[in-house]
Enzyme design. Structure first.
Site, PDB file in Angstrom:
ATOM      1  CD  GLU A  54     -26.309 -11.962  -1.918  1.00  0.00           C
ATOM      2  OE1 GLU A  54     -26.666 -10.909  -1.371  1.00  0.00           O
ATOM      3  OE2 GLU A  54     -25.131 -12.222  -2.219  1.00  0.00           O
ATOM      4  CB  CYS A  86     -29.188  -9.795  -3.252  1.00  0.00           C
ATOM      5  SG  CYS A  86     -27.963  -9.739  -4.581  1.00  0.00           S
ATOM      6  CB  ALA A 156      10.962  -5.483   5.201  1.00  0.00           C
ATOM      7  CD1 TRP A 189      17.568 -12.298  -0.134  1.00  0.00           C
ATOM      8  CD2 TRP A 189      16.095 -10.740  -0.726  1.00  0.00           C
ATOM      9  NE1 TRP A 189      17.251 -12.506  -1.440  1.00  0.00           N
ATOM     10  CE2 TRP A 189      16.342 -11.564  -1.840  1.00  0.00           C
ATOM     11  CE3 TRP A 189      15.190  -9.685  -0.865  1.00  0.00           C
ATOM     12  CZ2 TRP A 189      15.726 -11.374  -3.068  1.00  0.00           C
ATOM     13  CZ3 TRP A 189      14.583  -9.503  -2.094  1.00  0.00           C
ATOM     14  CH2 TRP A 189      14.841 -10.331  -3.174  1.00  0.00           C
ATOM     15  NE  ARG A 203       4.851  -6.140  -4.343  1.00  0.00           N
ATOM     16  CZ  ARG A 203       5.947  -6.086  -5.069  1.00  0.00           C
ATOM     17  NH1 ARG A 203       6.002  -6.684  -6.251  1.00  0.00           N
ATOM     18  NH2 ARG A 203       7.010  -5.425  -4.627  1.00  0.00           N
ATOM     19  CB  THR A 215      12.093   2.591  -4.704  1.00  0.00           C
ATOM     20  OG1 THR A 215      12.077   3.001  -3.336  1.00  0.00           O
ATOM     21  CG2 THR A 215      11.992   1.081  -4.768  1.00  0.00           C
ATOM     22  CG  LEU A 223       7.384  -1.665  -8.389  1.00  0.00           C
ATOM     23  CD1 LEU A 223       7.149  -0.193  -8.694  1.00  0.00           C
ATOM     24  CD2 LEU A 223       7.657  -1.869  -6.902  1.00  0.00           C
ATOM     25  NE  ARG A 226       7.880 -11.230  -8.643  1.00  0.00           N
ATOM     26  CZ  ARG A 226       8.119  -9.942  -8.335  1.00  0.00           C
ATOM     27  NH1 ARG A 226       7.564  -8.975  -9.044  1.00  0.00           N
ATOM     28  NH2 ARG A 226       8.902  -9.623  -7.325  1.00  0.00           N
ATOM     29  N   GLY A 315      10.522   4.045   0.053  1.00  0.00           N
ATOM     30  CA  GLY A 315      11.704   4.193   0.874  1.00  0.00           C
ATOM     31  C   GLY A 315      11.414   5.132   2.031  1.00  0.00           C
TER      32      GLY A 315
END
Length: 386
Positions: A54, A86, A156, A189, A203, A215, A223, A226, A315
């Site tokens: 602000e 502020c 996943a 995959w 991430r 893992t 890790l 990206r 995992g």
């Protein structure tokens, strides 16, 4: 869409631009319009930029702010921190109205900024796009009140709840291929390219990522974030490794630049020194009665490092231990239209949830090509106790 909605959407977009750059502060965007509803100032808060959104917007607006309206997604602060108050700057600028999405969850502010503005004769309206604003700063809300990061468990899996095909001989039971990095070791995959790209967005929104050493040993992941988006601090890579088995040749170790934290329950001094020589911090953490990592202690420890958000990409064993601990606030579960069947690695293993279902609330579904994901909450980040 009304004029107020248009300008507030713009403020939220500016706030979103601060994600990755603002932690441990909240993401805030601000827009100033003059008396004729023309935008004359805009600002995004970034931690290194010091000045709040602000203030940046008002400085850009200059005299155009007088008699105008300020739009922002979070209540102006009323306390002296690294910057001035502020709320005082808003009053001095001479705006007539302040349209804001939500009250600041910081107990040091919590409505006091709004009260100060109203006392100065400024019209204050609160609640426009409140849900979007609360989601944007949910990690800050938990951290500023409890000193602990928002914990998101990401996984996943197939439609039958499997996160990987057969375990490799010699790997830790329950270790599995992370959705974003598993192809290095010959795994197929689980999900498609669109879902894997979205993992990088997750991430980017987090301060730290956590996996188990199984893992690392099975898949040798980097890790890293990206996403290609800018961030102020490197993503802290946290490895649960009870007995310091992490290979010195692993990519996490080889790329360490004071952004890797290994948590162990016992450590031989020689192994510890070898990791520390690589620029890795090694910290002993307490274990549960069953010998598993104490997630409550881990979360507290990360909070002390000003980590406001943690993404778990473990995992089956890590997933089970995290859920059993009660420390997970949120889940982001990707599903692929596949079935792996018996013998594949389950989503959770090694821990009992004590016969009680953990109910995901306030969930929404996302589509990523042929895959979909469920995003939802196990605990409310804004609740009095979380």
């Amino acid at each position: 869409m009304t004029i107020d909605e248009q300008h507030m959407r713009r403020a939220l977009e500016l706030a979103q631009a601060g994600v990755g750059l603002v932690s441990p502060n909240p993401a805030v965007g601000a827009v100033v319009v003059d008396a004729s509803c023309r935008e004359v100032g805009a600002g995004t808060h970034t931690y290194d930029g010091v000045k709040h959104a602000e203030v940046l917007a008002l400085e850009q607006a200059r005299d155009g702010a007088r008699g105008g309206t300020l739009y922002l997604n979070l209540e102006p602060c009323s306390h002296q921190g690294r910057t001035g108050r502020c709320a005082d700057a808003v009053i001095a600028a001479g705006v007539n109205r302040v349209i804001c999405s939500m009250e600041d969850p910081n107990p040091r502010v919590a409505g006091q900024g709004f009260a100060k503005l109203r006392e100065a004769g400024i019209t204050v309206q609160v609640g426009l796009y409140e849900e979007e604003a609360k989601k944007l700063n949910e990690s800050f809300a938990k951290y500023i009140r409890l000193g602990k990061p928002l914990v998101t468990l990401k996984s996943a899996m197939t439609l039958d709840g499997k996160i990987a095909a057969a375990k490799k001989p010699g790997t830790e039971p329950g270790s599995a291929t992370p959705v974003s990095e598993g192809a290095r070791s010959g795994h197929e995959w689980i999900t498609g390219e669109a879902a894997r790209a979205h993992v990088q967005q997750l991430r980017h929104r987090n301060d730290a990522i956590l996996v188990g050493v199984g893992t690392v040993m099975a898949d040798d992941p980097l890790l890293t974030d990206r996403s290609g988006l800018p961030r102020r601090r490197k993503l802290l890579r946290v490895i649960l490794d009870s007995y310091l088995r992490i290979p010195l040749t692993s990519r996490v170790v080889q790329t360490a630049d004071h952004d890797v934290l290994v948590l162990c329950s016992t450590a031989e001094e020689e192994l510890k020194q070898a990791l520390e020589a690589k620029g890795i911090r090694v910290q002993q953490i307490s274990a549960t009665a069953g010998g598993r990592p104490d997630f409550a202690a881990i979360v507290r420890s990360l909070g002390e490092l000003e980590i406001t958000s943690l993404l778990i990409e473990g995992g089956a064993l890590v997933n089970g231990a995290a859920l059993a601990s009660g420390e997970v606030d949120k889940v982001f579960l990707y599903y692929a239209p596949k079935i792996l069947g018996e013998g594949a690695v389950p989503f959770i293993d090694g821990e009992s949830l004590h016969g009680r279902a953990q109910c995901v609330q306030r969930f929404e579904l996302h589509r990523f090509g042929e895959d979909f994901a469920l995003e939802g909450y196990l605990r409310d980040p804004y609740a009095a106790q979380a």
